[in-house]
Write an enzyme that holds these catalytic residues in place. Structure first.
Site, short mmCIF file in Angstrom:
data_model
loop_
_atom_site.label_atom_id
_atom_site.label_comp_id
_atom_site.label_asym_id
_atom_site.label_seq_id
_atom_site.Cartn_x
_atom_site.Cartn_y
_atom_site.Cartn_z
N SER A 56 -22.57 -59.49 61.78
CA SER A 56 -23.44 -58.68 60.94
C SER A 56 -23.79 -59.38 59.64
CB SER A 56 -22.77 -57.33 60.66
OG SER A 56 -23.30 -56.77 59.49
N LYS A 57 -25.07 -59.29 59.34
CA LYS A 57 -25.59 -59.86 58.11
C LYS A 57 -24.88 -59.25 56.89
CE LYS A 57 -28.96 -62.12 55.96
NZ LYS A 57 -28.86 -63.54 55.82
N ARG A 58 -24.51 -57.99 57.05
CA ARG A 58 -23.87 -57.28 55.95
C ARG A 58 -22.58 -57.97 55.48
NH1 ARG A 58 -21.91 -51.82 56.90
NH2 ARG A 58 -22.73 -52.16 58.99
N ASP B 45 -30.94 -68.54 58.34
CA ASP B 45 -29.86 -69.14 57.54
C ASP B 45 -29.37 -70.42 58.20
OD1 ASP B 45 -29.86 -67.07 55.69
OD2 ASP B 45 -28.33 -65.93 56.76
#
Ligand code: GLU
Length: 482
Positions: free
Chosen positions: A252-254, A262
């Protein structure tokens, strides 16, 4: 039947790696079957939309080499391919469902619903719409709709029986109908929800195979009820297991896990990422690990998909990247390495071609290059303990002597090429009758201030040039004398 698959991202941010994998599998399956791969933008939830995300989806797909046959920016017979541009298409279908009793307008206000949701929570039950508005007679409901009273349109789920379907990967999925919530199909502002637009579009775009994340497994029975209500043929479903960061959590990017963009920015090679992603949940059935995109099109098979969650192993990706960099044509490497060299060396007179030859087989990820070559721009502060090396049998004292003796020898070189530097040092070593390391080690430390460098003393001397080499040798001598 022409196979038609679609990748249907919502423009809520960067392309995450799970999404990229879905897109890749959709692409591979379509290409393998000489079918069509479609990009559709699912932007009906405009509160979640992120500025610029749609453009980013196009550019990421392009960067990944996943060319779609139809899509917003390439056109196609089934367009438009952006759901907000299709807004007017959905309502007539919802009205048709109201007529047939598979949907109904709901006039409950947000406040009323919030109260009922709270009450449900207090009693420890999961809130499900209680079908209050389903019992309003159709004529009355239509009058209220026409009068301008706000409403949503809800799907009227059956209360008895159960709904099931066959997922290619997960087998039979069956859900008791009384567990299905009466989903909103059309919101108050007239916009369809994902739940509705998805079904209408998959049908109108003649999608044959729906491949998407496994988070949709349990809501798919609801979608199937819509297909059935319209009398449409259901697509074939292939839900893909989640990509995990480790045994306990989803990628998850979170949590700072990288997106596709990226990875590209960090200097991962597109082909390596694609190769690695392909193997996250798919297995060719043999030991082969390296695949180009075209080879993946050949080798991919639904039978090779795994239904257990796959773990995103960054070290493995790094290894793939290292192998791709090592094996790429030199000209290609030079081109991709140049902007990374520039970060440290722009404006310095350094032979990039030679530097590229020295770094290609040491680079796992391009973003390692600046740190690897920074000493060429400026001699770092270093500890004189670096001059001591057991195996080379050198220490500070010996290094000082060697550097001092070497200064006039190096000064005497007119043609500053690797060949001449090499010959000169070989002669020096022969005259002294010492081991190579006794000379090369102190020289390389003095020139680089680092224990590890791409290239040895000769290459570094060449890259630095005569003046800089001598300057750094003198700095080394000063350090060792004090
Ligand atoms: N828009 C949905 C998402 O981004 C797509 C789900 C689907 O492929 O049906 O998760």
């Amino acid at each position: 039947m022409t196979v038609r698959t679609r990748f249907a991202p919502s423009p809520t941010g960067y392309l995450h790696l799970g999404g990229l994998r879905t897109a890749l599998y959709c692409y591979l399956f379509a290409k393998q079957n000489k079918g069509k791969f479609i990009l559709r933008i699912e932007d009906t939830d405009q509160e979640r939309e992120v500025d610029g995300a749609i453009e980013m989806i196009y550019s990421s797909m392009r960067a990944a080499g996943l060319h779609y046959d139809e899509g917003p920016d390439v056109g196609g017979e089934y367009g438009p391919y952006i759901q907000t541009e299709r807004k007017d298409i959905y309502l007539p279908y919802a009205m048709q469902l109201i007529e047939s009793g598979h949907a109904y307008p709901c006039f409950c206000t947000v406040e009323e619903l919030a109260e009922r949701r709270e009450a449900a929570a207090e009693n420890g039950i999961t809130f499900k719409y209680d079908k209050k508005c389903a019992s309003i007679p159709k004529d009355e409901a239509k009058k209220r709709m026409a009068s301008g009273e706000p409403y949503v349109i809800r799907q009227n789920m059956p209360i008895e029986g159960s709904s099931s379907y066959e997922d290619v990967l997960f087998g039979t999925v069956e859900v008791p109908n009384n567990e299905l919530d009466d989903n909103v199909l059309i919101k108050q502002n007239g916009m369809p929800t994902y739940n509705f637009a998805n079904v209408i579009d998959d049908h109108l775009m003649a999608i044959t195979h729906v491949m998407r994340g496994s988070e949709y497994i349990s809501s798919t029975p609801k979608y199937n009820l819509l297909y059935d209500a319209f009398g449409w043929e259901r697509p074939i479903y292939i839900h893909l297991p989640v990509v995990m960061k480790d045994a306990t959590r989803k990628l998850s990017k979170r949590y700072g896990d990288p997106s596709f963009e990226d990875l590209l920015d960090m200097g991962y090679v597109k082909d390596a990422i694609i190769n690695f992603i392909a193997l996250l949940g798919w297995n060719p059935g043999d030991n082969r690990e390296f695949f180009t995109l075209d080879e993946l099109v050949e080798a991919f098979s639904l039978e090779g998909l795994s239904k257990s969650p796959s773990i995103f192993n960054m070290d493995k990706l790094k290894w793939f990247n290292f192998e791709y960099i090592r094996n790429m044509p030199f000209a290609n490497y030079l081109k991709q390495a140049t902007p990374w060299f520039d970060k440290e060396l722009q404006g310095k007179n350094i032979d990039y071609k030679r530097l590229a030859e020295l770094t290609q087989t040491r680079t796992e990820v391009f973003n390692q290059l600046p740190e690897m070559i920074d000493f060429l721009a400026e001699l770092p502060e270093y500890d004189i303990a670096f001059y001591t090396h057991k195996k080379m049998k050198t220490n500070s004292e010996i290094s000082l002597t060697i550097l001092k003796e070497l200064i006039p020898v190096m000064e005497g070189i007119d043609d500053w090429s690797e060949n001449t530097i090499h010959e000169t040092l070989v002669n020096f070593i022969a005259e002294k009758g010492c081991k190579n390391g006794l000379v090369y080690w102190p020289l390389r430390i003095a020139m680089s201030g680092k224990l590890n460098t791409p290239g040895g003393a000769i290459e570094i001397a060449y890259l630095l040039g005569k003046n800089e080499t001598l300057k750094r040798m003198n700095i080394g001598i000063d350090k060792l004398e004090n």
